[in-house]
Design an enzyme around this catalytic site. Structure first.
Site, mmCIF file in Angstrom:
data_model
loop_
_atom_site.group_PDB
_atom_site.id
_atom_site.type_symbol
_atom_site.label_atom_id
_atom_site.label_comp_id
_atom_site.label_asym_id
_atom_site.label_seq_id
_atom_site.Cartn_x
_atom_site.Cartn_y
_atom_site.Cartn_z
ATOM 1 N N GLU A 115 -1.780 0.021 13.557
ATOM 2 C CA GLU A 115 -2.953 0.427 12.780
ATOM 3 C C GLU A 115 -4.236 0.202 13.582
ATOM 4 O O GLU A 115 -5.145 1.017 13.560
ATOM 5 C CB GLU A 115 -3.010 -0.392 11.490
ATOM 6 C CG GLU A 115 -4.203 -0.096 10.612
ATOM 7 C CD GLU A 115 -4.133 -0.798 9.269
ATOM 8 O OE1 GLU A 115 -3.475 -1.863 9.191
ATOM 9 O OE2 GLU A 115 -4.725 -0.290 8.306
ATOM 10 N N GLU A 163 0.859 -1.177 0.000
ATOM 11 C CA GLU A 163 0.000 0.000 0.000
ATOM 12 C C GLU A 163 0.903 1.236 0.000
ATOM 13 O O GLU A 163 1.196 1.783 -1.038
ATOM 14 C CB GLU A 163 -0.947 -0.039 1.201
ATOM 15 C CG GLU A 163 -2.162 0.827 0.998
ATOM 16 C CD GLU A 163 -3.412 0.320 1.722
ATOM 17 O OE1 GLU A 163 -4.423 0.994 1.633
ATOM 18 O OE2 GLU A 163 -3.385 -0.748 2.367
HETATM 19 C C1 BGC Z 1 -5.143 2.496 4.931
HETATM 20 C C2 BGC Z 1 -5.684 3.495 5.909
HETATM 21 C C3 BGC Z 1 -6.521 4.399 5.042
HETATM 22 C C4 BGC Z 1 -7.676 3.554 4.645
HETATM 23 C C5 BGC Z 1 -8.840 4.208 4.051
HETATM 24 C C6 BGC Z 1 -6.283 1.665 4.467
HETATM 25 O O1 BGC Z 1 -5.942 0.641 3.662
HETATM 26 O O2 BGC Z 1 -4.096 1.772 5.412
HETATM 27 O O3 BGC Z 1 -4.837 4.001 6.786
HETATM 28 O O4 BGC Z 1 -6.798 5.631 5.547
HETATM 29 O O5 BGC Z 1 -7.265 2.455 3.883
HETATM 30 O O6 BGC Z 1 -9.860 3.782 4.809
#
Ligand code: BGC
Length: 933
Positions: free
Chosen positions: A788, A510
């Protein structure tokens, strides 16, 4: 400058001369950077801070300044401002002084210095006697490309497309490009401007130039690509010279989540390189060596594949020894072709480059099976490792990276999803060799090296901590070990997620600029580091990523086409307004606000057009809501309902705040007609919110911790309803047995509102909790960064779902702002942006007996240092020159407070002392003070 101060009603005006402390302008910056090269701003802005050599000096105020800017060091040394002599300017301003001299041209060097006239208080007298400083140490900047038509070189390329090695993995061996040239006269100066598509490493006569890693950084490449400028004088020589560039893949032309595969990317995955080398000879003549079709290329080098997620494959047998030196035989190389990358502007890399900031040794190593070594860095970190490995020529060594260990004590990689984080090194020959990757990065605490011969020890591996090297500005320490560990975790998570853009995470596939995450974390980030250059770059990415109809993106730079999707989400899109507000409050950057204002206006207008009844019902994109709120936790006995705030409540709350900010920005920019429109609209939204979501008892629809926290934080509720809402908010802790059920958008706001609404002790308790879910609990589970999710790992249950389980996400670390504001007691004052005035207000909590915060704001160092001991409170503060502070002394009686052993009302530099409830308030001018009561 007022030359009078009122103490206890007495007016004292005494003039003093000659006793004043020497004041020196320091930290000379141009566009926020020290001695930047390649600035592409037509009228760059200059800043400095003032420091005094006298620790007892108080009330230093700059009365005037003079800037000299010259075309050479020599001219400047002779006090000749042949570019600009501002003359004496009556002003206390030390920030953002626009260069106002001879118009500057692309490539020009500018040398500058500044002198100030200041006054200070001496003892309890007030002096208006001015003292002139000496000239500052000289500083410089160089201009880069002011107009795209000033470009002298052309993009060059190997002309090859990227290939799909594996499904979805687009890469190929890196491209080496080189060229030789001869210089037949002595040179005095050489500068080089370079860029690449994707990442480049630039070498001059066999040596790498510059600190930058992974450049150029991620931008919306079809709009702009960053260039870097280096001083190349020392690396050039009379006679034969060579330049060489290695170009790999990057965010630009490789696998990137939500981005179409390279064939659909702007330039179809092709690589490019750009260079302008300007040489100035001793006789004043100039020569340019440029990227052009005289260069040659090969892809037969050692880096066989690379990308940011998967790592690098390096075959040392294919090293091209001496390829960037003169005299190398490149007869097998092919001529470079002209690269076609139309419409893309080359822009200065205004933010600090991604660099190696620190090296770390592992804390342990062991061998779980023959030929395999597992290292523990003792800290979840981001960057890469340099390894020394033994084996036979051709032997492949795998270096894998992970954040956690599984229940067998081996590296846990499931949460990396599709990212391999694997570097493969193929040995050149027999014996020990060293290797360090170039075009990738990894998030890890554990490193597994396999396929080696012989034993590996701690000495064989070095961790390189790599990130956008913004200057550290904040240091915090207190008596509570948990809070110190939490602050360390926050800082490391910040380091992990500054990669030219504020990323969500540094390890899984990501690593993109998710806007909602930085929106929550921005103020914390600005306490810890000087974020101004980084944000100035990133807000360009935000504008470049905005959809045509005004929708702000979910991520910036956007990998996707925001006209089609990944845009318009409450809290994520609103980062396009919230972050500029934080930049404004912390750095008083009006130019940036002016540039960004139309984009913000378009955003709130878009929401308004879609939702004329002021409730954000339509066009909420992917609607992430209060992401990872309490309802998403999986733990025995934990309620799975009741944490998530209803979508429309959430969206409308953010919409209200964004609209209010746009109105405030309009006022700041003097656009009063617009201000009126947005103020009215803000009022309408708040009223609609009240009517639609708040009942007669003050219950906000959903009755969630988050709903109250957001409505209160964004000042949506009328004053007479706020206390009740705060009561409900506190009530909402009960079903969770005193724990948070908030997600990434409301956690820090919940903490803030507890304190703001009179529940500071509860906030303190939440901070210090170590039962699940809490920051303390993650620390008990061994966290060295911010997770997270609260339940990323639970003893007994194990890991959360690997599809979404990073151990290095900063949003929940936004509680750092609360710690800075209330435990350190340092608060920016929105009415006085850029810390011309600020508020010092420590608010002790049970379990913390002392705390010390040191924060280098844009105007200098602020210290706030308190201690409770044997019933005595001691509070030492440092207020930088040319600023003032409101100091709030907690639980104090005015008549008992002493400063520097004098009654508060008799100490100098202090005014407007008053009892306000349980606290004492006063105003102080710059200086160091010790209060005791
Ligand atoms: C990310 C988050 C992001 C989100 C959106 C995720 O995959 O890691 O931190 O803000 O997607 O909801």
């Amino acid at each position: 400058m007022k030359n009078s101060w009122i103490w206890g009603g007495f007016l004292v005006v005494i003039l003093v001369g000659n006793l004043l402390a020497a004041v020196t302008p320091q930290q000379l910056r141009c566009e926020y950077r020290i001695n930047p090269l390649g600035v592409d701003v037509i009228r760059p802005r200059l800043s400095w801070i003032l420091t005094s050599d006298d620790p007892a000096a108080r009330g230093i105020v700059q009365q005037a300044y003079q800037v000299l800017a010259a075309s050479s060091r020599d001219a400047l040394a002779k006090d000749e401002g042949n570019f600009w002599d501002s003359g004496r300017v009556e002003s206390s301003q030390t920030l953002h002084i626009e260069y106002n001299g001879t118009p500057l041209k692309s490539g020009e060097d500018v040398f500058w210095k500044v002198k100030v006239w200041s006054t200070a208080l001496v003892d309890i007298r007030d002096s208006k006697e001015e003292v002139a400083s000496a000239w500052s140490e000289p500083a410089m900047w160089s201009m880069g490309l002011l107009k795209q038509t000033d470009r002298k070189a052309q993009w060059i390329s190997d002309g090859l497309p990227c290939t799909e090695l594996l499904p979805g993995v687009w890469t190929r061996p890196t491209t080496h490009l080189r060229r030789e040239f001869t210089l037949d006269k002595p040179i005095t100066r050489a500068t080089v401007l370079v860029s690449g598509l994707g990442m480049y490493e630039f070498n001059l006569n066999g040596r790498r130039l510059g600190e930058q890693q992974l450049a150029p950084e991620f931008t919306v490449y079809k709009n702009r690509i960053q260039y870097n400028v280096f001083d190349a004088t020392k690396q050039l020589q009379q006679g034969a010279n060579a330049v060489g560039a290695m170009v790999g893949d990057s965010w630009y032309n490789n696998r990137l989540i939500f981005a179409p595969p390279p064939p659909e990317r702007p330039f179809e995955g092709r690589r490019g390189f750009y260079m302008e080398l300007e040489i100035v000879y001793a006789d004043g003549q100039k020569q340019h060596i440029l990227s052009d079709t005289d260069w040659t290329w090969t892809t037969e080098g050692p880096i066989r594949s690379n990308n940011i997620y998967d790592g690098e494959m390096y075959d040392a047998r294919k090293e091209l020894t001496g390829w960037a030196d003169a005299g190398y035989d490149d007869s097998g190389w092919k001529p470079a072709v002209k690269g076609e990358f139309p419409g893309t502007a080359l822009v200065w890399q205004r933010n600090e480059p991604i660099s190696i900031v620190e090296e770390r040794k592992p804390v342990s190593v062991h061998s779980p099976e023959p030929g395999v070594y597992q290292f523990d860095m003792g800290q979840n970190m981001v960057g890469w490792c340099r390894v020394r490995v033994n084996g036979a020529g051709g032997q492949a060594i795998n270096i894998r990276h992970a954040e956690m260990l599984n229940d067998k004590g081996r590296i846990y990689t499931d949460n990396l999803r599709g990212a391999k984080q694997l570097n493969i090194y193929v040995k050149r020959s027999d014996g020990p060799e060293e290797y360090e990757p170039r075009f990738t990065y990894q998030g890890f605490r554990y490193v597994e090296v396999s396929g080696v011969t012989g034993e590996m020890t701690l000495a064989d591996l070095t961790g390189k901590v790599v990130y956008s090297a913004a200057r550290r500005t904040g240091w915090f320490e207190c008596s509570n070990a948990l809070v110190n560990q939490l602050m360390s975790n926050i800082f490391w998570t910040q380091r992990a997620n500054m990669y030219g853009m504020p990323t969500d995470c540094p390890q899984r596939d990501e690593r993109t600029g998710w806007m909602g995450d930085i929106q929550a974390f921005a103020q914390t980030a600005m306490f810890n580091m000087d974020m101004a250059p980084f944000m100035s770059k990133w807000l360009m990415d935000v504008r470049d990523s905005q959809a045509d109809d005004g929708r702000f993106p979910d991520m910036a730079p956007t990998p996707a086409d925001t006209n089609k999707g990944f845009s318009s989400v409450p809290a994520w899109g609103d980062a396009g307004v919230f972050v500029p507000w934080d930049v404004y409050v912390n750095y008083a950057d009006l130019r940036l606000i002016k540039e960004h204002f139309p984009a913000m206006q378009k955003w709130v207008d878009f929401i308004h057009e879609q939702n004329p009844d002021h409730i954000w019902r339509k066009s909420r994109g992917n609607d992430y809501n209060d992401w990872l709120n309490g309802d998403t936790l999986i733990a025995e006995g934990w309620p799975r309902k009741g944490g998530m705030v209803p979508q429309e409540v959430f969206g409308t709350a953010f919409y209200a705040r964004s609209t209010q900010r746009v109105a405030q920005f309009a006022a700041i920019l003097g656009r009063h007609e617009l201000e009126k429109i947005y103020r009215q609209r803000h009022k309408d939204i708040c009223e609609a919110f009240m009517k639609t979501f708040v009942d007669a008892e003050g219950v906000i629809q959903g009755n969630t911790q988050a709903g109250y926290a957001l409505a209160l934080a964004f000042d949506i509720l009328p004053e007479d309803r706020q206390a009740k809402a705060a009561e409900h908010m506190v009530e909402c802790l009960k079903p969770y047995n005193g724990h948070l059920s908030t997600g990434i958008q409301s956690t820090h706001r919940f903490m803030q509102e507890l304190t703001r609404r009179g529940y500071h002790e509860q906030a303190g308790q939440l901070l210090l909790l170590d039962t699940f879910p809490s920051w303390g609990h993650t620390i008990r589970e061994g966290a060295t960064t911010i997770w997270e999710r609260w339940d990323g790992y639970l003893t007994g249950r194990g890991f959360q779902h690997p599809g979404m389980n990073s151990f290095n996400h900063w949003a929940l670390g936004a509680v750092g702002e609360w710690i800075w504001r209330h435990l350190a007691g340092i608060n920016p004052d929105e009415a006085h942006p850029g810390f011309t005035q600020f508020v010092l207000q420590p608010r002790p909590i049970k379990g913390v007996d002392w705390a010390k915060g040191c924060f280098e704001c844009v105007r200098g160092r602020i210290v706030s240092d308190w201690k409770r001991e044997n019933g005595t409170f001691t509070y030492t503060v440092e207020v930088p020159a040319n600023t003032t502070a409101t100091v709030i002394l907690p639980q104090a009686r005015l008549e008992n407070v002493r400063e520097n052993n004098k009654l508060l009302t008799q100490s100098f530099g202090i005014s407007q002392c008053e009892q306000a409830g349980y606290d004492v308030h006063c105003q102080v001018v710059s200086g160091t003070y010790t209060f005791q009561w």
